[in-house]
Scaffold this motif. Structure first.
Motif, PDB file in Angstrom:
ATOM      1  N   TYR A  24       0.809  -1.218   0.000  1.00 20.76           N
ATOM      2  CA  TYR A  24       0.000   0.000   0.000  1.00 20.76           C
ATOM      3  C   TYR A  24       0.846   1.273   0.000  1.00 20.76           C
ATOM      4  O   TYR A  24       0.491   2.253  -0.662  1.00 20.76           O
ATOM      5  CB  TYR A  24      -0.992  -0.007   1.176  1.00 20.76           C
ATOM      6  N   THR A  25       1.974   1.278   0.710  1.00 15.75           N
ATOM      7  CA  THR A  25       2.796   2.484   0.737  1.00 15.75           C
ATOM      8  C   THR A  25       3.646   2.632  -0.519  1.00 15.75           C
ATOM      9  O   THR A  25       3.820   3.744  -1.018  1.00 15.75           O
ATOM     10  CB  THR A  25       3.695   2.531   1.996  1.00 15.75           C
ATOM     11  N   THR A  26       4.126   1.534  -1.063  1.00 18.78           N
ATOM     12  CA  THR A  26       4.986   1.600  -2.247  1.00 18.78           C
ATOM     13  C   THR A  26       4.200   1.825  -3.527  1.00 18.78           C
ATOM     14  O   THR A  26       4.601   2.619  -4.375  1.00 18.78           O
ATOM     15  CB  THR A  26       5.809   0.296  -2.381  1.00 18.78           C
ATOM     16  N   HIS A  27       3.073   1.139  -3.673  1.00 21.16           N
ATOM     17  CA  HIS A  27       2.379   1.136  -4.963  1.00 21.16           C
ATOM     18  C   HIS A  27       1.146   2.026  -5.040  1.00 21.16           C
ATOM     19  O   HIS A  27       0.755   2.426  -6.137  1.00 21.16           O
ATOM     20  CB  HIS A  27       1.973  -0.287  -5.336  1.00 21.16           C
ATOM     21  N   LEU A  28       0.511   2.332  -3.901  1.00 24.48           N
ATOM     22  CA  LEU A  28      -0.773   3.035  -3.970  1.00 24.48           C
ATOM     23  C   LEU A  28      -0.811   4.359  -3.216  1.00 24.48           C
ATOM     24  O   LEU A  28      -1.873   4.942  -3.042  1.00 24.48           O
ATOM     25  CB  LEU A  28      -1.896   2.111  -3.472  1.00 24.48           C
ATOM     26  N   GLY A  29       0.326   4.852  -2.777  1.00 24.72           N
ATOM     27  CA  GLY A  29       0.401   6.191  -2.204  1.00 24.72           C
ATOM     28  C   GLY A  29      -0.122   6.354  -0.786  1.00 24.72           C
ATOM     29  O   GLY A  29      -0.388   7.471  -0.352  1.00 24.72           O
ATOM     30  N   LEU A 110      -9.411  -4.136 -11.598  1.00 26.71           N
ATOM     31  CA  LEU A 110      -9.282  -4.648 -10.236  1.00 26.71           C
ATOM     32  C   LEU A 110      -7.866  -5.168 -10.005  1.00 26.71           C
ATOM     33  O   LEU A 110      -7.318  -5.902 -10.823  1.00 26.71           O
ATOM     34  CB  LEU A 110     -10.286  -5.770  -9.982  1.00 26.71           C
ATOM     35  N   LEU A 111      -7.321  -4.785  -8.874  1.00 21.49           N
ATOM     36  CA  LEU A 111      -5.990  -5.141  -8.431  1.00 21.49           C
ATOM     37  C   LEU A 111      -6.146  -5.888  -7.112  1.00 21.49           C
ATOM     38  O   LEU A 111      -7.074  -5.609  -6.358  1.00 21.49           O
ATOM     39  CB  LEU A 111      -5.216  -3.831  -8.220  1.00 21.49           C
ATOM     40  N   ALA A 112      -5.270  -6.843  -6.834  1.00 25.56           N
ATOM     41  CA  ALA A 112      -5.316  -7.556  -5.558  1.00 25.56           C
ATOM     42  C   ALA A 112      -4.087  -7.215  -4.730  1.00 25.56           C
ATOM     43  O   ALA A 112      -2.982  -7.104  -5.255  1.00 25.56           O
ATOM     44  CB  ALA A 112      -5.368  -9.060  -5.792  1.00 25.56           C
ATOM     45  N   ASP A 113      -4.305  -7.043  -3.415  1.00 29.33           N
ATOM     46  CA  ASP A 113      -3.163  -6.855  -2.526  1.00 29.33           C
ATOM     47  C   ASP A 113      -2.548  -8.224  -2.233  1.00 29.33           C
ATOM     48  O   ASP A 113      -3.055  -9.245  -2.718  1.00 29.33           O
ATOM     49  CB  ASP A 113      -3.564  -6.070  -1.268  1.00 29.33           C
ATOM     50  N   PRO A 114      -1.453  -8.307  -1.471  1.00 27.62           N
ATOM     51  CA  PRO A 114      -0.812  -9.606  -1.249  1.00 27.62           C
ATOM     52  C   PRO A 114      -1.714 -10.660  -0.595  1.00 27.62           C
ATOM     53  O   PRO A 114      -1.471 -11.854  -0.747  1.00 27.62           O
ATOM     54  CB  PRO A 114       0.375  -9.258  -0.340  1.00 27.62           C
TER      55      PRO A 114
END
Length: 128
Positions: A24-29, A110-114
């Motif tokens: 979330y911090t690296t890819h989605l701001g 749609l994107l999925a988190d880990p």
């Protein structure tokens, strides 16, 4: 009840709190607000506060086993240029769960988190 000047919180159950923080911090701001990994952390973007609850957190333990999987609900993040975001996220190895879809309000993917939680990346239609 949450006061109007506080962040709205959404709890996501995750397998690995540090991996979720990094995603979330690296890819989605998002920015890290509180880190109690490996049990819990929260990240913030604008008025949205994501509560990232790992297996040892009380939020996860309070969830019945048959309700613990990722569902069809998702966060909705607005972007200015969907194609640029898709290219950037693909290059970073992000896991997409749909093709780009267009509708009367705009375009989305749609994107999925880990942990498999869904995030909708949305570019609204330009309005005159």
């Amino acid at each position: 009840m949450t006061a109007p000047d506080q962040h709205a919180g959404v709890r996501y159950l995750v397998d690995d709190v540090q991996a979720a923080i990094d995603f979330y911090t690296t890819h989605l701001g998002f920015t890290l607000n509180h880190d109690a990994a490996p049990a819990f952390a929260d990240v913030v973007r604008g008025p949205l506060r994501l509560l990232l609850s790992g297996p040892a957190s009380s939020g996860t333990r309070a969830t019945p086993a048959d309700a613990a999987g990722a569902g069809r609900n998702r966060n909705h993040l607005i972007v200015d240029d969907l194609d640029t975001e898709i290219t950037r996220l693909r290059a970073a190895g992000a896991a997409f769960r749909s093709d780009t879809v267009s509708g009367p309000g705009g375009r989305q993917i749609l994107l999925a988190d880990p942990a498999g939680n869904l995030i909708e990346i949305f570019q609204p239609t330009s309005r005159p």
